[in-house]
Design a protein around this motif. Structure first.
Motif, PDB file in Angstrom:
ATOM      1  N   PRO A  99      -3.045  10.601  -4.010  1.00  0.00           N
ATOM      2  CA  PRO A  99      -2.630  10.196  -5.348  1.00  0.00           C
ATOM      3  C   PRO A  99      -3.290   8.965  -5.854  1.00  0.00           C
ATOM      4  CG  PRO A  99      -0.777  10.810  -4.078  1.00  0.00           C
ATOM      5  CD  PRO A  99      -2.126  10.917  -3.171  1.00  0.00           C
ATOM      6  N   SER A 100      -3.698   8.571  -7.087  1.00  0.00           N
ATOM      7  CA  SER A 100      -4.389   7.563  -7.600  1.00  0.00           C
ATOM      8  C   SER A 100      -5.741   7.509  -7.561  1.00  0.00           C
ATOM      9  CB  SER A 100      -3.907   6.223  -7.186  1.00  0.00           C
ATOM     10  OG  SER A 100      -2.615   6.021  -7.353  1.00  0.00           O
ATOM     11  N   VAL A 101      -6.250   8.580  -6.802  1.00  0.00           N
ATOM     12  CA  VAL A 101      -7.663   8.647  -6.248  1.00  0.00           C
ATOM     13  C   VAL A 101      -8.393   9.840  -6.975  1.00  0.00           C
ATOM     14  CG1 VAL A 101      -9.664   8.972  -4.443  1.00  0.00           C
ATOM     15  CG2 VAL A 101      -7.278   7.538  -4.113  1.00  0.00           C
ATOM     16  N   VAL A 130      -3.811   3.904   0.565  1.00  0.00           N
ATOM     17  CA  VAL A 130      -4.247   3.376  -0.762  1.00  0.00           C
ATOM     18  C   VAL A 130      -3.752   1.788  -0.959  1.00  0.00           C
ATOM     19  CG1 VAL A 130      -4.137   4.151  -3.175  1.00  0.00           C
ATOM     20  CG2 VAL A 130      -4.167   5.816  -1.596  1.00  0.00           C
ATOM     21  N   ILE A 131      -4.610   1.096  -1.167  1.00  0.00           N
ATOM     22  CA  ILE A 131      -4.220  -0.338  -1.164  1.00  0.00           C
ATOM     23  C   ILE A 131      -4.634  -1.012  -2.651  1.00  0.00           C
ATOM     24  CG2 ILE A 131      -4.185  -2.492   0.142  1.00  0.00           C
ATOM     25  CD1 ILE A 131      -5.295  -1.001   2.632  1.00  0.00           C
ATOM     26  N   THR A 132      -3.688  -0.853  -3.436  1.00  0.00           N
ATOM     27  CA  THR A 132      -3.813  -1.095  -4.735  1.00  0.00           C
ATOM     28  C   THR A 132      -3.480  -2.789  -4.739  1.00  0.00           C
ATOM     29  OG1 THR A 132      -1.830  -0.510  -5.545  1.00  0.00           O
ATOM     30  CG2 THR A 132      -3.527   0.827  -5.999  1.00  0.00           C
ATOM     31  N   SER A 133      -2.910  -3.308  -3.880  1.00  0.00           N
ATOM     32  CA  SER A 133      -2.643  -4.798  -4.149  1.00  0.00           C
ATOM     33  C   SER A 133      -2.808  -5.348  -2.633  1.00  0.00           C
ATOM     34  CB  SER A 133      -1.097  -4.847  -4.515  1.00  0.00           C
ATOM     35  OG  SER A 133      -1.013  -6.370  -4.570  1.00  0.00           O
ATOM     36  N   LYS A 179       1.009  -1.280   0.068  1.00  0.00           N
ATOM     37  CA  LYS A 179      -0.054   0.130  -0.114  1.00  0.00           C
ATOM     38  C   LYS A 179       0.888   1.154  -0.103  1.00  0.00           C
ATOM     39  CE  LYS A 179      -0.361  -0.505   5.020  1.00  0.00           C
ATOM     40  NZ  LYS A 179      -1.253  -1.177   5.971  1.00  0.00           N
ATOM     41  N   LYS A 180       0.117   2.463  -0.197  1.00  0.00           N
ATOM     42  CA  LYS A 180       0.723   3.637  -0.116  1.00  0.00           C
ATOM     43  C   LYS A 180       0.001   4.392   1.139  1.00  0.00           C
ATOM     44  CE  LYS A 180       1.890   4.004  -4.880  1.00  0.00           C
ATOM     45  NZ  LYS A 180       1.682   5.050  -6.089  1.00  0.00           N
ATOM     46  N   ILE A 181       0.779   5.125   1.781  1.00  0.00           N
ATOM     47  CA  ILE A 181      -0.209   5.857   2.844  1.00  0.00           C
ATOM     48  C   ILE A 181       0.135   7.470   2.840  1.00  0.00           C
ATOM     49  CG2 ILE A 181       0.159   6.176   5.342  1.00  0.00           C
ATOM     50  CD1 ILE A 181       1.109   3.462   5.758  1.00  0.00           C
ATOM     51  N   TYR A 182      -0.966   8.109   2.628  1.00  0.00           N
ATOM     52  CA  TYR A 182      -1.157   9.478   2.490  1.00  0.00           C
ATOM     53  C   TYR A 182      -1.349  10.166   3.991  1.00  0.00           C
ATOM     54  CZ  TYR A 182      -2.649  14.039   0.810  1.00  0.00           C
ATOM     55  OH  TYR A 182      -2.813  15.211   0.520  1.00  0.00           O
ATOM     56  N   ASN A 183      -0.315  10.813   4.578  1.00  0.00           N
ATOM     57  CA  ASN A 183      -0.718  11.635   5.557  1.00  0.00           C
ATOM     58  C   ASN A 183      -0.953  13.018   5.332  1.00  0.00           C
ATOM     59  OD1 ASN A 183       0.640   9.519   7.690  1.00  0.00           O
ATOM     60  ND2 ASN A 183       2.327   9.914   6.094  1.00  0.00           N
ATOM     61  N   GLY A 216     -14.102  -5.262  -3.588  1.00  0.00           N
ATOM     62  CA  GLY A 216     -13.462  -4.180  -4.291  1.00  0.00           C
ATOM     63  C   GLY A 216     -12.526  -4.472  -5.301  1.00  0.00           C
ATOM     64  N   THR A 217     -12.709  -4.661  -6.570  1.00  0.00           N
ATOM     65  CA  THR A 217     -11.974  -5.145  -7.640  1.00  0.00           C
ATOM     66  C   THR A 217     -10.712  -4.005  -8.050  1.00  0.00           C
ATOM     67  OG1 THR A 217     -13.418  -4.258  -9.454  1.00  0.00           O
ATOM     68  CG2 THR A 217     -13.574  -6.641  -8.642  1.00  0.00           C
ATOM     69  N   ALA A 218     -11.072  -2.564  -7.696  1.00  0.00           N
ATOM     70  CA  ALA A 218     -10.136  -1.588  -7.768  1.00  0.00           C
ATOM     71  C   ALA A 218      -9.142  -1.628  -6.719  1.00  0.00           C
ATOM     72  CB  ALA A 218     -10.897  -0.268  -7.932  1.00  0.00           C
ATOM     73  N   GLY A 219      -9.526  -2.057  -5.594  1.00  0.00           N
ATOM     74  CA  GLY A 219      -8.556  -2.182  -4.336  1.00  0.00           C
ATOM     75  C   GLY A 219      -9.454  -1.321  -3.192  1.00  0.00           C
ATOM     76  N   ILE A 220      -8.535  -0.879  -2.407  1.00  0.00           N
ATOM     77  CA  ILE A 220      -9.237  -0.706  -0.899  1.00  0.00           C
ATOM     78  C   ILE A 220      -8.608   0.913  -0.610  1.00  0.00           C
ATOM     79  CG2 ILE A 220      -9.346  -1.079   1.532  1.00  0.00           C
ATOM     80  CD1 ILE A 220      -8.989  -3.867   0.983  1.00  0.00           C
ATOM     81  N   LEU A 221      -9.458   1.749  -0.143  1.00  0.00           N
ATOM     82  CA  LEU A 221      -9.179   2.821   0.525  1.00  0.00           C
ATOM     83  C   LEU A 221      -9.536   2.802   1.962  1.00  0.00           C
ATOM     84  CD1 LEU A 221     -10.306   5.747  -1.962  1.00  0.00           C
ATOM     85  CD2 LEU A 221      -8.053   4.913  -1.609  1.00  0.00           C
TER      86      LEU A 221
END
Length: 819
Positions: free
Chosen positions: A155-157, A206-209, A131-135, A218-223
């Protein structure tokens, strides 16, 4: 409690706090980066009492890297921590008087297995295996904003003008709160996120994998939205108020009281808004009385709401704790829509009508949760157990009247719609983590049991008698049950420069629907199709593997590879076979024949970090089967005055393939300037046939975001966010590109105890959806603006808190998902 009692209680509380301060000593020092000798702001100092290990004190460093902690005399272990740095530890320190520890230097930990962190005072993004973490601590443009506004800066959203959330251009996103489904999200709708304040959020993941720990929805991923829970000892908090134009006001308080045995946290929020909106549609028809209808809509809203979140964590032992929390949200929304329609027969105006729709919505949400955590040791051996109950209720009353105003003033129709939707949800979850040297094994169970009941009543005015009559055909009740049981296991390790996490999740899904109505079953069956079962009971069993890899090319360079299989389950709104009445000529109808969609996704990423610049990139591919598509078709029915009724209905199309690439750059040329740019290009190809019509299509689109943060003279911070979402289309509708710009200016006052922020969202008032639809039976050109430019002035006052500059405090173990 009367006023005198309140004063006595306040005096007693102050006396207690004063008494606690008498027998204390001061622990001072400064924390520096060993390589650069620069101060490390927000490094964490932990003091653990050896005589009573359950007693933990501590604090954080200021902008100069300095700390000054008050504690009681005793024997302590002193530990200094900073994300991506090796901890500094002093064992068995007998502290009987105040002491200055001097300069403590920390070195970067290049062997950290569980995360790859973008280091730098100005950055707001962290990268992990999955995942990516946005603070959001430094994002000025969220001042006075809501959660949807925050997500639009991630990002990505992307968040569309009507509040629809997409990840990499895919709208099938799973929204979690603190890693779990939540009453905050309501009935799977993002509308709830527009009612909650942004300053209640600590970070967005932002969890794309997703790893196997997360549910496969959630086929796109998870927020995953993580709410704030203060970790500093003592009483601290903040008060945030703002006012805006168009009319908007909000006040939010966050308070936290932490001692050696417990941690009490609380958030209160109230808002009032009057966001105007508008829409325009030019519709042309091939059949019917009218060849063209031009609609102009003006929307006025009056929304107010209150929310409270109260919880306490109690430390049972030095290794285990019990956390309980309750959440409640109440909102009252009133929306009035005036729809002026010019109706043409051939090229001449035949008549002009005015449709008034007055809607009142009362929402209530409650949630209670209980968490048990047992940390068997300091190496990560852990057991957690969670119970959560959520209850939502929405009551909507809508009155609709339509009048011909030209050539003759007469009433065409009048209706009253009563809708009640209730949802009960139970969640049971347990997770077990066992480190084995550098390896890590994890397993767990999750049960999610949900029931929705939708009651719909339509009353129609009898123009002959002047009395309202219940429409027995369309009045109905729809019961929907969704039960999910899941088991998972995952294993992670690091071999040389390769880190990996393998997981497998087994999920059983049961979907059950029941229609209770006096509607003519044969007519409804004919409309939906002979193979559609109105009362259904479906059961699905699926395996969902996940693979996440990171290979370190160098200390500041790596590549990553992720694979996961996901599921998209239809929600109750998509399945309910009874149509909505928001428009007399354009209706939405659910499809009880919908089956879940499944997707296989691959993601290949690359990270390179220089001294002042960080580059992240990835290419991805997803293939989804049984994908959902909302299509428009003729119903064969007409209104009383001869307009053909068009139906929108979700259907399972055969496949949807999505290809994409994204690029992100973080550039920090100096301590006073920060730039953040991201770009996402994607293409999707879908095919499928419904009712003998081919709805296959393909589309290439992109979106980009640029953000700059500059410190001006006078210590004024200036932030600019520019967003562009490129044109896109599906099988029937095209959407034009959208550009919008946000500005914010912030100034710290009162010795950094307070901040004032001026925020302008959608500076150019350009965030409008332009769309065109073309079918064999009608065409439409439209413009929709849900919310106009918003100007907000915010004031935040911090109590025993420092300003959050970079959000780099290390997160609690129970909040860290994955490996």
């Amino acid at each position: 409690m009367n006023f005198k009692g309140f004063i006595l209680l306040l005096l007693f509380f102050n006396f207690y706090l004063a008494s606690a301060q008498r027998n204390t000593i001061d622990i001072k020092g400064v924390v520096l980066d060993e390589a650069t000798d620069e101060p490390l702001e927000y490094a964490t100092l932990v003091l653990q009492n050896l005589d009573n290990p359950g007693v933990v004190n501590g604090g954080i460093t200021d902008a100069s890297g300095k700390f000054n902690i008050k504690t009681s005399p005793g024997n302590y272990i002193i530990r200094v921590e900073y994300i991506s740095y090796k901890p500094y530890v002093l064992e068995k320190q007998n502290l009987q008087s105040s002491i200055d520890l001097g300069a403590i230097t920390l070195t970067i930990d290049t062997e950290a297995l569980d995360e790859v962190t973008i280091i730098g005072e100005k950055t707001t993004v962290e990268l992990r295996l999955d995942k990516k973490i946005y603070n959001i601590g430094k994002d000025l443009t969220v001042g006075g904003a809501n959660i949807s506004d925050v997500l639009n800066n991630v990002p990505s959203v992307a968040v569309d003008v009507d509040g629809t959330i997409s990840l990499r251009g895919n709208e099938n996103v799973r929204i979690l709160i603190n890693g779990k489904p939540s009453a905050l999200v309501g009935f799977g709708s993002s509308d709830i996120l527009q009612q909650l304040p942004a300053d209640a959020i600590e970070r967005v993941e932002v969890i794309t994998s997703p790893s196997a720990r997360y549910d496969a929805e959630g086929t796109a991923g998870i927020l995953n939205i993580i709410l704030r829970k203060e970790k500093t000892l003592g009483l601290n908090g903040s008060i945030n108020t703002n006012i805006g134009y168009p009319t908007a006001s909000q006040i939010t308080t966050n308070f936290n009281l932490r001692s050696d045995k417990f941690n009490i946290f609380n958030t209160l929020g109230y808002f009032y808004r009057e966001p105007p909106g508008s829409a325009f549609f030019d519709n042309s028809y091939t059949n019917g009385t009218y060849t063209r209808i031009i609609e102009e809509r003006d929307v006025s809203r009056e929304n107010l709401g209150f929310n409270v979140n109260l919880g306490m964590e109690y430390y049972l032992t030095k290794k285990s704790s019990l956390t309980g929390s309750i959440f409640a949200r109440f909102s009252d929304e009133h929306e009035t829509t005036e729809n002026n329609s010019q109706r043409f027969a051939q090229n001449d105006i035949n008549d002009i009508t005015l449709r008034n729709e007055d809607q009142s919505e009362d929402d209530k949400s409650y949630q209670a949760s209980l968490n048990y955590t047992n940390n068997f040791n300091d190496e990560g051996h852990q057991l957690t157990a969670d119970f959560q109950y959520g209850y939502n209720k929405e009551e909507v009353i809508t009155t609709i009247d339509e009048n011909i105003i030209i050539p003759d003033n007469q009433l065409l129709s009048e209706e009253a719609v009563f809708e009640t939707e209730t949802q009960n949800e139970f969640l049971l979850q347990t997770d077990y983590v066992l480190p084995i040297g550098d390896k890590q094994f994890e397993a767990g169970y999750r049960g999610d049991f949900e029931k929705e009941v939708t009651v719909y009543q339509l009353d129609t005015l009898n123009l002959n008698t002047g009395e309202f009559e219940i429409n027995q055909d369309l009045t109905n009740q729809f019961n929907y049950t969704e039960n999910i049981n899941a088991l998972y296991s995952q294993y992670g390790d690091k071999t040389g420069k390769l880190s990996f996490l393998f997981g497998l999740r087994l999920e059983n899904t049961r979907l059950k629907g029941e229609v209770i109505s006096e509607y003519d079953a044969d007519a409804l069956q004919e409309l939906l199709g002979e193979d559609v079962d109105l009362n259904f009971d479906k059961n699905y069993l699926g395996l969902f593997p996940t693979v996440n890899l990171i290979y370190e090319l160098a200390e500041d360079e790596n590549i990553s590879l992720g694979y996961n299989r996901r599921i998209n389950r239809p929600r109750g709104f998509f399945i309910n076979p009874f149509s909505s009445r928001s428009s007399v000529i354009n209706i939405f109808q659910g499809n009880p024949d919908l089956d879940p969609a499944y997707a296989n996704a691959f993601d290949l990423g690359y990270l390179k970090r220089w001294e002042k610049l960080t580059l992240t990139s990835s290419i991805y591919y997803q293939r989804e089967t049984n994908s959902f598509e909302v299509i428009q078709e003729e119903t064969g029915q007409t209104t009383a005055d001869g307009i053909f009724i068009i139906r929108s209905i979700p259907v399972n199309l055969s496949t949807n393939k999505r290809y994409g690439a994204e690029l992100g750059i973080l550039y920090n040329p100096s301590r006073k300037i920060r730039f953040n740019w991201s770009f996402n290009l994607f293409k999707f190809v879908s095919d499928g046939i419904f009712n003998d019509v081919d709805y296959g299509t393909e589309n290439t689109s992109w979106f980009s975001r640029f953000s700059s943060n500059i410190r001006l003279p006078g210590e004024i911070q200036w932030q600019t966010n520019a967003n562009y979402r490129g044109p896109r289309k599906n099988s029937q509708t095209k959407y034009d590109g959208i550009f919008f710009l946000d500005l914010a200016f912030s100034k710290d006052i009162l010795s950094e105890k307070a901040s004032v922020t001026l925020n302008v969202r959608d500076l150019l008032n350009s965030r409008k959806r332009l769309l065109s639809t073309e079918t064999d039976f009608f065409t439409s050109e439209g413009e929709l603006q849900r919310r106009e430019r918003q100007i907000t002035l915010s004031f935040i006052y911090r109590i025993n808190q420092k300003k959050e500059r970079n959000g780099r405090q290390k997160q609690n173990n129970e909040e860290e998902e994955g490996f």
